[in-house]
Design a protein around this motif. Structure first.
Motif, short mmCIF file in Angstrom:
data_model
loop_
_atom_site.label_atom_id
_atom_site.label_comp_id
_atom_site.label_asym_id
_atom_site.label_seq_id
_atom_site.Cartn_x
_atom_site.Cartn_y
_atom_site.Cartn_z
N GLU A 111 58.53 49.68 36.25
CA GLU A 111 59.16 49.98 34.97
C GLU A 111 58.19 50.73 34.06
OE1 GLU A 111 60.39 46.27 33.34
OE2 GLU A 111 61.76 45.79 34.99
N TRP A 112 58.73 51.37 33.05
CA TRP A 112 57.89 52.09 32.09
C TRP A 112 57.06 51.12 31.26
CZ3 TRP A 112 55.93 56.65 31.12
CH2 TRP A 112 55.40 56.92 29.84
N THR A 172 54.50 51.33 27.87
CA THR A 172 53.79 52.07 26.82
C THR A 172 52.34 51.58 26.70
OG1 THR A 172 55.86 52.35 25.58
CG2 THR A 172 53.80 52.69 24.37
N SER A 218 55.12 45.45 34.38
CA SER A 218 55.94 46.59 34.78
C SER A 218 56.12 46.70 36.28
CB SER A 218 55.30 47.90 34.27
OG SER A 218 54.05 48.13 34.90
N ASN A 262 61.98 60.29 38.26
CA ASN A 262 62.58 59.25 39.11
C ASN A 262 62.02 59.25 40.53
OD1 ASN A 262 64.39 58.18 37.14
ND2 ASN A 262 65.72 59.96 37.45
N SER A 286 53.74 47.81 38.36
CA SER A 286 53.07 49.03 38.81
C SER A 286 51.85 48.70 39.68
CB SER A 286 52.61 49.86 37.60
OG SER A 286 51.75 50.91 38.00
N HIS A 334 58.82 57.90 35.63
CA HIS A 334 59.66 57.80 34.43
C HIS A 334 60.52 59.05 34.22
CE1 HIS A 334 60.86 56.35 30.51
NE2 HIS A 334 60.47 57.50 29.95
N ASP A 368 54.19 56.12 42.24
CA ASP A 368 53.22 55.12 41.79
C ASP A 368 52.31 54.63 42.92
OD1 ASP A 368 52.42 53.12 39.53
OD2 ASP A 368 52.85 51.85 41.25
#
Length: 209
Positions: free
Chosen positions: A113-114, A116, A38, A176, A40, A173, A181
């Motif tokens: 990016e997101w 899960t 992602s 925005n 992050s 997410h 992060d």
């Protein structure tokens, strides 16, 4: 031989560390996969924090197991001193990496990016880490073990970072906020440095002769 009550507490302390090593190893795999996929920096930093926790947790297990095996008091003290220095070094390594990675992401304005998978491991850790903190501190007090108490603070850093990373992930997410992060990752640095210095200072106080 050690008295029976101390032996019992040592075994429980060692069992806690065994579980901690297994769980943190799982955190490493899941969080780094989610973090790199992602982009992050907070998740990557959190995953590397878990790597360091596995190392420091293994060192602490070694120290507790040594006393259980009834090694000499001098050797126990040497292991205690080394464990505290490993914990202190762990905090320093974590702080350096998080600072570098987060500042780089801020300068480049990189938006993760997101993920899960990342969300799931963070939520699981919100449940597991408070339990580890409680039992590490509890048996650290029972054993008068500065290194076990220091390790409970290390896990608290992980919990604090978990909350920060989760908040940053959700803010990126749903709001925005691209900067949330790396900022979430940076929030951990002052506390980590403080606790690292405390562990180092306690290690210097341990008499090995």
């Amino acid at each position: 031989m050690k008295d029976k009550e101390r032996q019992k507490n040592l075994k429980k302390g060692r069992n806690i560390q065994t579980f901690n090593i297994i769980y943190d190893s799982t955190e490493v795999v899941v969080s780094l996969i989610a973090g790199f996929s992602s982009g992050s920096s907070a998740l990557i930093g959190w995953g590397l924090d878990s790597v360091v926790e596995v190392i420091s947790g293994s060192t602490l297990w070694w120290r507790l197991n040594g006393e259980l095996k009834d090694i000499s008091e001098e050797k126990v003290k040497k292991r205690e001193r080394l464990t505290l220095f490993v914990i202190a070094s762990s905090f320093l390594i974590i702080s350096m990496f998080i600072t570098y990675d987060s500042v780089t992401k801020l300068i480049n304005r990189e938006t993760p990016e997101w993920t899960t998978l990342g969300l799931i491991i963070l939520l699981v850790s919100l449940v597991i880490n408070p339990l580890l903190i409680y039992y590490k501190y509890k048996y650290g007090k029972k054993l008068n073990s500065q290194e076990l108490i220091a390790d409970s603070k290390d896990t608290f850093v992980c919990l604090y970072q978990t909350i920060a990373v989760l908040g940053g992930l959700l803010a990126v997410h749903f709001l925005n906020w691209w900067w949330a992060d790396p900022v979430a990752a940076l929030l951990i640095v002052p506390y980590a440095l403080k606790e690292g210095w405390e562990a180092y200072s306690n290690g210097k106080k341990v008499k090995t002769e």
